[in-house]
Design a protein around this motif. Structure first.
Motif, PDB file in Angstrom:
ATOM      1  N   UNK A 278       1.006 -11.024  29.971  1.00  0.00           N
ATOM      2  CA  UNK A 278      -0.286 -10.499  30.383  1.00  0.00           C
ATOM      3  C   UNK A 278      -0.484 -10.494  31.879  1.00  0.00           C
ATOM      4  N   UNK A 279      -1.530  -9.774  32.304  1.00  0.00           N
ATOM      5  CA  UNK A 279      -1.745  -9.559  33.735  1.00  0.00           C
ATOM      6  C   UNK A 279      -2.075 -10.838  34.492  1.00  0.00           C
ATOM      7  N   UNK A 280      -2.614 -11.854  33.826  1.00  0.00           N
ATOM      8  CA  UNK A 280      -2.916 -13.102  34.521  1.00  0.00           C
ATOM      9  C   UNK A 280      -1.654 -13.811  34.999  1.00  0.00           C
ATOM     10  N   UNK A 281      -0.507 -13.417  34.451  1.00  0.00           N
ATOM     11  CA  UNK A 281       0.764 -14.052  34.822  1.00  0.00           C
ATOM     12  C   UNK A 281       1.519 -13.263  35.875  1.00  0.00           C
ATOM     13  N   UNK A 282       0.892 -12.238  36.479  1.00  0.00           N
ATOM     14  CA  UNK A 282       1.619 -11.453  37.481  1.00  0.00           C
ATOM     15  C   UNK A 282       1.986 -12.333  38.671  1.00  0.00           C
TER      16      UNK A 282
END
Length: 271
Positions: A183-187
């Motif tokens: 997910x984007x929070x892990x970019x």
């Protein structure tokens, strides 16, 4: 956002090649508060930069005839050997064949099709860096490359990355990447066209590490006092933070950021 809960494809190690390890230790010690600890006999002079007793990076002496000073970013792999095979099949090169580092893990070094160096770390007893995303530690990375689309395709095939486009002022987007399914929070990184920044274009394509700081302006000034170079003066990035691009006294390029909104995951390009 970087965390030490490392996933396949995420950055889990970082090290510095420098012609003067003692001088580099003095520079980064003054800048980030790091101390250097040698890894001991048999390590070839390799050692760890520590922040309050936690490993923030590695470092080693590399004579000028063996390579230019610089930072190398490592990405986690379940199998360094399988990663090396994928790199070869996708048009990259294996510059250091997969090898065990005692019982700590297995590593390999590569270049992507554009000639950018990177590495992989297959953890065993050493999972990776002890500290990231805190003041004085790695918090973000950018790949400056001639063709971000081609680079994304390569790394996605090697590490299984997902992508996420972050809107930036002016109607453009900043392409970020994260571990597959996280997910984007892990970019943890962005991909940027080399031609969009004259400062970066001069140095050629590479991975640029960002380190978190509490005061970008003070850090840039301190870097200059310690013999480094301010490549790009401190600037604000809306809803992200204040960044500066620097180089240590031996030419290794890096950046710093005083993050204002951690929810975006890290730095964004000023291009």
């Amino acid at each position: 956002m970087l965390t030490t809960r490392y996933l396949t494809g995420s950055p889990n190690w970082l090290d510095l090649a420098t012609p003067d390890l003692s001088g580099a230790a003095s520079f980064y010690g003054g800048l980030f508060g790091w101390t250097f600890r040698a890894a001991g006999p048999g390590a070839g002079g390799y050692g760890m930069f520590e922040l309050d007793g936690r490993t923030a990076a590695g470092g080693m002496t590399v004579p000028p005839e063996r390579g230019a000073p610089g930072w190398t970013l490592y990405f986690q792999s379940a199998s360094a050997d399988d990663t090396a095979e994928r790199v070869r099949n996708l048009g990259g090169s294996v510059t250091y064949e997969p090898a065990d580092v005692w019982d700590l893990g297995r590593m390999a070094h590569f270049t992507d099709p554009a000639g950018v160096g990177f590495a992989t770390w297959q953890p065993r007893t050493n999972k990776g860096l002890d500290v990231v995303n805190e003041t004085g530690s790695l918090c973000w990375a950018e790949l400056w490359t001639p063709d971000p689309g081609a680079a994304l395709g390569f790394y996605r095939s090697v590490f299984g990355w997902d992508e996420f486009a972050v809107p930036v002022p002016g109607g453009d987007t900043y392409v970020t990447v994260n571990p597959a399914g996280a997910g984007e929070d892990a970019m943890f990184a962005g991909l940027v066209a080399l031609e969009t920044d004259p400062v970066e274009a001069v140095g050629g394509p590479y991975w640029l590490p960002y380190f978190e700081v509490t005061d970008t302006d003070a850090t840039a000034a301190e870097a200059k006092e310690l013999g480094g170079t301010v490549r790009t003066r401190p600037i604000d990035l809306e809803d992200v933070g204040r960044i500066a691009k620097l180089a240590d006294p031996y030419g290794a390029r890096f950046a710093v950021i005083e993050t204002s909104v951690r929810s975006v995951g890290g730095a964004a390009s000023a291009a």
